[in-house]
Motif scaffolding. Structure first.
Motif, PDB file in Angstrom:
ATOM      1  N   THR A   1      11.153  25.240  18.783  1.00  0.00           N
ATOM      2  CA  THR A   1       9.734  25.058  18.447  1.00  0.00           C
ATOM      3  C   THR A   1       8.798  25.755  19.429  1.00  0.00           C
ATOM      4  OG1 THR A   1       9.679  22.983  19.711  1.00  0.00           O
ATOM      5  CG2 THR A   1      10.192  22.826  17.357  1.00  0.00           C
ATOM      6  N   TRP A   2       9.315  26.177  20.576  1.00  0.00           N
ATOM      7  CA  TRP A   2       8.492  26.914  21.544  1.00  0.00           C
ATOM      8  C   TRP A   2       9.230  28.168  21.954  1.00  0.00           C
ATOM      9  CZ3 TRP A   2       8.918  28.669  26.617  1.00  0.00           C
ATOM     10  CH2 TRP A   2       7.721  29.083  27.236  1.00  0.00           C
ATOM     11  N   THR A   3       8.512  29.269  21.941  1.00  0.00           N
ATOM     12  CA  THR A   3       9.080  30.560  22.303  1.00  0.00           C
ATOM     13  C   THR A   3       8.283  31.146  23.455  1.00  0.00           C
ATOM     14  OG1 THR A   3       9.808  30.954  20.036  1.00  0.00           O
ATOM     15  CG2 THR A   3       9.639  32.871  21.478  1.00  0.00           C
ATOM     16  N   ALA A   4       8.978  31.648  24.458  1.00  0.00           N
ATOM     17  CA  ALA A   4       8.303  32.214  25.630  1.00  0.00           C
ATOM     18  C   ALA A   4       7.506  33.453  25.229  1.00  0.00           C
ATOM     19  CB  ALA A   4       9.321  32.558  26.698  1.00  0.00           C
ATOM     20  N   PRO A   5       6.200  33.479  25.505  1.00  0.00           N
ATOM     21  CA  PRO A   5       5.393  34.650  25.141  1.00  0.00           C
ATOM     22  C   PRO A   5       5.590  35.811  26.100  1.00  0.00           C
ATOM     23  CG  PRO A   5       4.025  33.013  26.230  1.00  0.00           C
ATOM     24  CD  PRO A   5       5.378  32.401  26.085  1.00  0.00           C
ATOM     25  N   ARG A   6       6.184  35.540  27.267  1.00  0.00           N
ATOM     26  CA  ARG A   6       6.473  36.579  28.261  1.00  0.00           C
ATOM     27  C   ARG A   6       7.601  36.059  29.134  1.00  0.00           C
ATOM     28  NH1 ARG A   6       4.631  31.928  30.006  1.00  0.00           N
ATOM     29  NH2 ARG A   6       2.904  31.875  31.490  1.00  0.00           N
ATOM     30  N   ASP A   7       8.200  36.925  29.899  1.00  0.00           N
ATOM     31  CA  ASP A   7       9.212  36.448  30.828  1.00  0.00           C
ATOM     32  C   ASP A   7       8.576  35.361  31.706  1.00  0.00           C
ATOM     33  OD1 ASP A   7      10.794  38.391  29.762  1.00  0.00           O
ATOM     34  OD2 ASP A   7      11.036  39.564  31.610  1.00  0.00           O
ATOM     35  N   THR A   8       9.254  34.244  31.817  1.00  0.00           N
ATOM     36  CA  THR A   8       8.671  33.139  32.570  1.00  0.00           C
ATOM     37  C   THR A   8       9.757  32.311  33.227  1.00  0.00           C
ATOM     38  OG1 THR A   8       7.039  31.332  32.443  1.00  0.00           O
ATOM     39  CG2 THR A   8       8.648  31.472  30.656  1.00  0.00           C
ATOM     40  N   ARG A   9       9.361  31.481  34.146  1.00  0.00           N
ATOM     41  CA  ARG A   9      10.292  30.616  34.865  1.00  0.00           C
ATOM     42  C   ARG A   9      10.213  29.200  34.304  1.00  0.00           C
ATOM     43  NH1 ARG A   9       8.959  32.825  41.041  1.00  0.00           N
ATOM     44  NH2 ARG A   9       9.760  34.934  40.668  1.00  0.00           N
ATOM     45  N   VAL A  10      11.349  28.654  34.001  1.00  0.00           N
ATOM     46  CA  VAL A  10      11.443  27.331  33.368  1.00  0.00           C
ATOM     47  C   VAL A  10      12.374  26.456  34.194  1.00  0.00           C
ATOM     48  CG1 VAL A  10      12.264  26.076  31.322  1.00  0.00           C
ATOM     49  CG2 VAL A  10      10.924  28.179  31.051  1.00  0.00           C
ATOM     50  N   VAL A  11      11.958  25.218  34.426  1.00  0.00           N
ATOM     51  CA  VAL A  11      12.813  24.265  35.132  1.00  0.00           C
ATOM     52  C   VAL A  11      13.136  23.095  34.214  1.00  0.00           C
ATOM     53  CG1 VAL A  11      11.914  24.893  37.401  1.00  0.00           C
ATOM     54  CG2 VAL A  11      10.859  23.006  36.140  1.00  0.00           C
ATOM     55  N   THR A  12      14.251  22.449  34.505  1.00  0.00           N
ATOM     56  CA  THR A  12      14.713  21.297  33.727  1.00  0.00           C
ATOM     57  C   THR A  12      14.550  20.025  34.558  1.00  0.00           C
ATOM     58  OG1 THR A  12      16.296  22.684  32.540  1.00  0.00           O
ATOM     59  CG2 THR A  12      16.685  20.311  32.497  1.00  0.00           C
ATOM     60  N   VAL A  13      14.069  18.964  33.897  1.00  0.00           N
ATOM     61  CA  VAL A  13      13.795  17.688  34.550  1.00  0.00           C
ATOM     62  C   VAL A  13      14.639  16.611  33.859  1.00  0.00           C
ATOM     63  CG1 VAL A  13      11.994  16.032  35.189  1.00  0.00           C
ATOM     64  CG2 VAL A  13      11.444  18.477  35.002  1.00  0.00           C
TER      65      VAL A  13
END
Length: 402
Positions: free
Chosen positions: A291-303
């Motif tokens: 449902t969400w797509t990264a619009p640019r290279d980005t950093r994602v963390v998991t909680v």
């Protein structure tokens, strides 16, 4: 790996494992936890009592609004709360078994087969009809012990209670009872969270009119309690002989329309930690359903917290968290046990960094009220939804952190 070939070898291996467990017990604590500030509870209790000018029945139902039933009740008792209120018999029994001795009123409608247990455990009973009164009388007589009751009048909630305009015979029967002591009479405000609502004035008038029946029959007036959190905050005329603050006791406003007429301090913080860091490339989706797509290279963390802990799935791609004092958005669907956060192309985070879901970090804060708005619900549901899978730490109040 060598397999122990004798009892002594197996025993030694077991001892080594036990020693390792003991040595690393603290490190193995779940990174997600609820922190409860007991000093904030103390402050709120005194502030609400001062605002109301009346004794306080602290409402601790639903696991003390997610703060921990027994610890909160013990703390309020130590701070001199005049009375406690719970929803169900089982909550009252749990408090009695934990050594809480302050008077406890069970606010919910009673179930006939349970009535004797109220009396055995010295719990005050909500009597909401003539039929319920007769059930309590029968149980009290069978036990040879009088029951302490509060009469519930319905002034507009249409939930439980005798309609205020029909309360005369009900009040007369209760006062005349040989096996019941009428300690209180009360009703519940339906709209007091909104200071602009005209409903509260209507309910107050109905309630006070019904209470005059005690005077008409020459009976002493019992404790009249009507004001909930909204009543204390907005309608001082409803405070009467005792007040019943619930959510305000925990430092949270009941409704977006509510006004902060009392200096309240939030007692609960919800925190976790980063457990994973990755770079998500532009065009790649995150979590279930894509449902969400990264619009640019980005950093994602998991909680490591999710809806299995009571953190609302409705916050998917709508909620925010604090990491290193910066607000970052939750992206993708919240999973049962985890969710992901976009910290941006230049964002910095490391494994074991603290993540604040409710509370403060540095100069930034996320309050329960704003979380509720983002989730499309009310603060009550946010707090009581946080379940026992999340460990609770208590600070202040003369207690060591635990």
């Amino acid at each position: 790996m060598a397999v122990p070939t004798s009892y002594s070898a197996a025993s030694a291996a077991s001892d080594d494992i036990d020693a390792l467990r003991h040595r690393h017990a603290e490190a193995s604590d779940r990174p997600t936890r609820i922190r409860v500030d007991l000093d904030a509870l103390t402050h709120n209790l005194h502030a609400l009592r001062a605002k109301a000018g009346a004794p306080v029945m602290g409402i601790v139902k639903a696991n003390a609004y997610g703060h921990g039933l027994v610890t909160v009740a013990r703390h309020l008792q130590a701070q001199g709360v005049e009375q406690l209120g719970v929803a169900f018999l089982e909550e009252g029994i749990a408090l009695r078994q934990a050594g809480v001795r302050v008077p406890i009123l069970v606010l919910g409608g009673i179930f006939g087969p349970q009535v004797a247990q109220f009396i055995v455990h010295d719990l005050e009973i909500t009597v909401s009809s003539l039929d319920k009164l007769r059930q309590v009388e029968a149980a009290a007589e069978a036990l040879g012990h009088r029951a302490t009751i509060h009469l519930k009048l319905d002034t507009g909630m249409e939930r439980i209670g005798v309609h205020s305009y029909n309360a005369g015979p009900f009040i007369e029967a209760a006062v005349a009872s040989s096996w019941c002591v009428v300690k209180g009479v009360y009703s519940h405000l339906a709209c007091a969270d909104d200071p602009a609502s005209p409903m509260t004035a209507v309910q107050l008038e109905r309630f006070l009119d019904a209470c005059t029946h005690f005077e008409r029959i020459g009976a002493p007036m019992p404790l009249r309690h009507l004001a909930n959190s909204g009543g204390v905050l907005h309608f001082p005329e409803t405070c009467l002989d005792m007040v019943r603050p619930g959510i305000a006791l925990y430092g949270v406003l009941p409704d977006p329309a509510s006004r902060r007429t009392v200096d309240l301090r939030p007692a609960l913080s919800l925190v976790s930690q980063v457990v994973y860091f990755k770079v998500v490339k532009a065009g790649h989706s995150v979590s279930y359903g894509a449902t969400w797509t990264a619009p640019r290279d980005t950093r994602v963390v998991t909680v490591p917290i999710g809806y299995g802990d009571g953190y609302p799935r409705a916050l998917s791609s709508r909620g925010d968290v604090l990491i290193r004092g910066q607000r970052h958005p939750i992206v993708g669907r919240i999973c049962m046990d985890q969710f992901m956060v976009d910290i941006g192309p230049q964002g910095t985070a490391y494994n074991e960094d603290d993540v604040v879901l409710i509370g403060r970090q540095g100069d930034a804060g996320i309050d329960c009220e704003s979380v509720a708005i983002a989730a499309g619900t009310i603060p009550y549901e946010i707090l009581v939804g946080l379940n026992d899978r999340i460990p609770r730490e208590y600070r202040g109040g003369g207690l060591s952190d635990r």
